[in-house]
Design a protein around this motif. Sequence first.
Motif, short mmCIF file in Angstrom:
data_model
loop_
_atom_site.label_atom_id
_atom_site.label_comp_id
_atom_site.label_asym_id
_atom_site.label_seq_id
_atom_site.Cartn_x
_atom_site.Cartn_y
_atom_site.Cartn_z
N LEU A 42 0.84 -1.20 0.00
CA LEU A 42 0.00 0.00 0.00
C LEU A 42 0.88 1.25 0.00
N ALA A 43 1.94 1.22 0.80
CA ALA A 43 2.86 2.37 0.87
C ALA A 43 3.51 2.61 -0.49
N GLU A 44 3.88 1.53 -1.14
CA GLU A 44 4.52 1.60 -2.46
C GLU A 44 3.55 2.19 -3.50
N ALA A 45 2.27 1.81 -3.39
CA ALA A 45 1.28 2.25 -4.38
C ALA A 45 0.82 3.68 -4.15
N ALA A 46 0.96 4.19 -2.92
CA ALA A 46 0.45 5.53 -2.60
C ALA A 46 1.31 6.62 -3.22
N THR A 47 0.65 7.73 -3.58
CA THR A 47 1.37 8.87 -4.16
C THR A 47 1.54 9.98 -3.13
N ASN A 48 0.45 10.32 -2.43
CA ASN A 48 0.50 11.38 -1.43
C ASN A 48 1.53 11.02 -0.35
N THR A 49 2.41 11.96 -0.03
CA THR A 49 3.52 11.62 0.87
C THR A 49 3.04 11.32 2.29
N LYS A 50 1.99 12.04 2.73
CA LYS A 50 1.48 11.75 4.08
C LYS A 50 0.85 10.36 4.15
N LEU A 51 0.20 9.98 3.05
CA LEU A 51 -0.43 8.66 3.02
C LEU A 51 0.65 7.56 2.99
N LYS A 52 1.65 7.79 2.17
CA LYS A 52 2.78 6.84 2.09
C LYS A 52 3.41 6.66 3.48
N LYS A 53 3.64 7.79 4.15
CA LYS A 53 4.25 7.74 5.47
C LYS A 53 3.30 7.08 6.48
N GLY A 54 2.02 7.38 6.34
CA GLY A 54 1.02 6.78 7.22
C GLY A 54 1.07 5.25 7.14
N PHE A 55 1.12 4.72 5.92
CA PHE A 55 1.17 3.26 5.75
C PHE A 55 2.48 2.70 6.32
N THR A 56 3.57 3.42 6.08
CA THR A 56 4.88 2.94 6.57
C THR A 56 4.93 2.96 8.10
N ASP A 57 4.43 4.05 8.69
CA ASP A 57 4.39 4.13 10.16
C ASP A 57 3.49 3.04 10.74
N HIS A 58 2.37 2.82 10.06
CA HIS A 58 1.45 1.81 10.59
C HIS A 58 2.03 0.40 10.45
N LEU A 59 2.91 0.21 9.49
CA LEU A 59 3.59 -1.09 9.38
C LEU A 59 4.39 -1.36 10.66
N GLN A 60 5.10 -0.33 11.13
CA GLN A 60 5.89 -0.52 12.36
C GLN A 60 4.98 -0.81 13.55
N GLN A 61 3.86 -0.10 13.61
CA GLN A 61 2.91 -0.36 14.70
C GLN A 61 2.35 -1.78 14.58
N THR A 62 2.10 -2.19 13.34
CA THR A 62 1.49 -3.51 13.12
C THR A 62 2.44 -4.64 13.57
N GLN A 63 3.73 -4.41 13.37
CA GLN A 63 4.70 -5.40 13.87
C GLN A 63 4.60 -5.50 15.39
N LYS A 64 4.37 -4.37 16.04
CA LYS A 64 4.17 -4.39 17.50
C LYS A 64 2.86 -5.11 17.87
N HIS A 65 1.85 -4.91 17.01
CA HIS A 65 0.56 -5.57 17.29
C HIS A 65 0.72 -7.09 17.29
N VAL A 66 1.55 -7.56 16.35
CA VAL A 66 1.81 -9.01 16.28
C VAL A 66 2.45 -9.47 17.59
N SER A 67 3.46 -8.73 18.06
CA SER A 67 4.14 -9.21 19.28
C SER A 67 3.28 -9.02 20.52
N ARG A 68 2.43 -7.98 20.53
CA ARG A 68 1.50 -7.86 21.67
C ARG A 68 0.55 -9.05 21.73
N LEU A 69 0.09 -9.48 20.54
CA LEU A 69 -0.81 -10.64 20.53
C LEU A 69 -0.08 -11.89 21.03
N GLU A 70 1.20 -11.99 20.68
CA GLU A 70 1.98 -13.14 21.19
C GLU A 70 2.04 -13.09 22.71
N ASN A 71 2.17 -11.87 23.26
CA ASN A 71 2.13 -11.73 24.72
C ASN A 71 0.79 -12.16 25.30
#
Length: 180
Positions: A42-71
């Motif tokens: 999604l980040a790759e496909a996005a053109t708007n820079t805020k949207l691109k950054k939003g998807f990239t930032d949320h990827l990092q959060q999502t990695q945390k979501h995975v580990s929180r669920l493991e907890n």
Amino acid sequence: MPTQPKSSSAATQNSKLMEFFVEQLQDIYWVEKKLVKTLPKLAEAATNTKLKKGFTDHLQQTQKHVSRLENVFEIIGQEPKAVKCHAMAGIVDEGEEIIDETDTGTAQRDVGLIFAGQKAEHYEIATYGGLIQLAKTLGYNEAGELLGQTLAEEKEADSLMTQIAEEEVNQKASREKAMA
Ligand SMILES: [Fe+2]
């Protein structure tokens, strides 16, 4: 054998509700792992820079979501297991269709990506909201708090996309010509 948490009784541990709680955790665990793979696209496909950054930032959060669920799985004494969520698989397919059907560099594609992103967020918000309530009912307060941290981040990601749609991409898309 995992030890029973003090706050949760043996009765609730064996309940249908407990089984359902575990199934829903397995569902959202699949979802988060799927989104770790999807957000870079999604980040790759996005053109708007805020949207691109939003998807990239949320990827990092999502990695945390995975580990929180493991907890959370650990807290409740279960092995983490991902069970395919057909609803999210469908939302992700829709996102891929949007990419196929729109031109690179258009605001229209960004509008579509926001639709897909917000559909995904709303699925997660609904699931985490329900899981938090069940965690409380079952006496897993610490798990409930972890799930609450993730819910707050999902809600932020959702509002950010609303803001980008309103302030950046929707108006721009309205000025783009439809394809012949
Ligand atoms: Fe998430």
